[in-house]
Design an enzyme around this catalytic site. Structure first.
Site, PDB file in Angstrom:
ATOM      1  N   CYS A 100     -24.969  23.176 -25.027  1.00  0.00           N
ATOM      2  CA  CYS A 100     -26.146  23.089 -24.152  1.00  0.00           C
ATOM      3  C   CYS A 100     -26.357  24.410 -23.389  1.00  0.00           C
ATOM      4  O   CYS A 100     -26.431  25.470 -23.983  1.00  0.00           O
ATOM      5  CB  CYS A 100     -26.002  21.888 -23.228  1.00  0.00           C
ATOM      6  SG  CYS A 100     -27.482  21.443 -22.302  1.00  0.00           S
ATOM      7  N   GLY A 101     -26.449  24.350 -22.074  1.00  0.00           N
ATOM      8  CA  GLY A 101     -26.760  25.532 -21.273  1.00  0.00           C
ATOM      9  C   GLY A 101     -25.759  26.657 -21.399  1.00  0.00           C
ATOM     10  O   GLY A 101     -26.094  27.823 -21.160  1.00  0.00           O
TER      11      GLY A 101
END
Length: 210
Positions: free
Chosen positions: A108-109
Site C-alpha cells: 500500500c502506501g
C-alpha cells in the site's frame, strides 16, 4: 535465523500485516527443520505509535538497531503518514538491505515511499492500481515495470496493493521457505476461499510432516 523487522508508524494499517506476522511469529504451520524466525517492531524512536485501528504499539527497537545482512527481513506496512520526512531513514535502510540480499516487503502506501526513493524504477512491482504511483510519487519512473496484480515478488523485493495482504503474506512465507509447499498452498486456498476442504487439507499436511 531470520530477523523480521516490522516497521511501525502512526496510522499503520493493521489489517495489512495480520496474516504474515501471525504466521511468522507463531510458527504454527512451519515445516520440520524450518529456520527460526524472530519478529521485532522497529520505528524512528521507541515512543508508542497508534495504528489506524486505534491500537498502541511500543517499538522493540529503532532503525539504527536493524542489522543489514541477508538474514534480515523488512516489512513496510501502509499508513497515512508516510509523507513525513522522518520515515526517509527506514527507506534508506531498505535500499541497504536490498543491496545486501535481504528481503524487503512493502504494501500500500509504503510502495510510494519506495517509489520516491527510486527503488521501484528498475524492477517488477505493484501498488494500489495502475496510475496510483504516478499520482502519489512525482519522482516515480518505474511505469514499465509495474504489474497490475495484488502482489508481486521480484526476488527479494515483494510489493502489494492494499487489497493484496494475503497473497503478499504467501509470497513472503514462500521466500523464507518456512512452510512445506503443500502446506502453504492449502493455507492460501483456505484463507482465500473459506472452503472447509482446504482447512482439512492444511491439517493433513501438518500431520504428514511430523
Amino acid at each position: 535465523m531470520f530477523t523480521v523487522y516490522v516497521y511501525v508508524l502512526d496510522t499503520l494499517a493493521d489489517w495489512e500485516l495480520g496474516y504474515v506476522t501471525a504466521e511468522l511469529s507463531s510458527g504454527r504451520f512451519f515445516r520440520k527443520g524450518a529456520p527460526e524466525v524472530s519478529v521485532k517492531t522497529v520505528a524512528v524512536s521507541k515512543d508508542p505509535i497508534k495504528t489506524m485501528g486505534g491500537l498502541t504499539i511500543v517499538p522493540d527497537c529503532t532503525i539504527d538497531d536493524v542489522v543489514v545482512n541477508e538474514k534480515s527481513v523488512l516489512l513496510l506496512p501502509g499508513a497515512n503518514t508516510w509523507d513525513n520526512p522522518k520515515h526517509g531513514a527506514i527507506i534508506e535502510k531498505a535500499g541497504e538491505l536490498l543491496s545486501a540480499g535481504a528481503v524487503v516487503c512493502a504494501i500500500c502506501g509504503a510502495t510510494v515511499a519506495l517509489a520516491n526513493a527510486g527503488l521501484l524504477d528498475q524492477r517488477p512491482h505493484t501498488s494500489n492500481g495502475a496510475g496510483y504511483l504516478e499520482m502519489a510519487s512525482p519522482a516515480y519512473k518505474g511505469q514499465k515495470f509495474f504489474v497490475d496484480t495484488p502482489s508481486v515478488a521480484d526476488h527479494k523485493l515483494i510489493t502489494a496493493s492494499s487489497t493484496g495482504a494475503l497473497l503478499w503474506a504467501k509470497q513472503i512465507i514462500e521466500q523464507l521457505d518456512v512452510f512445506q509447499h503443500n502446506t502453504l498452498e492449502a493455507w492460501y486456498a483456505y484463507f482465500s476461499t473459506g472452503e472447509v476442504q482446504h482447512f482439512f487439507t492444511l491439517m493433513q499436511t501438518l500431520s504428514e510432516s511430523k
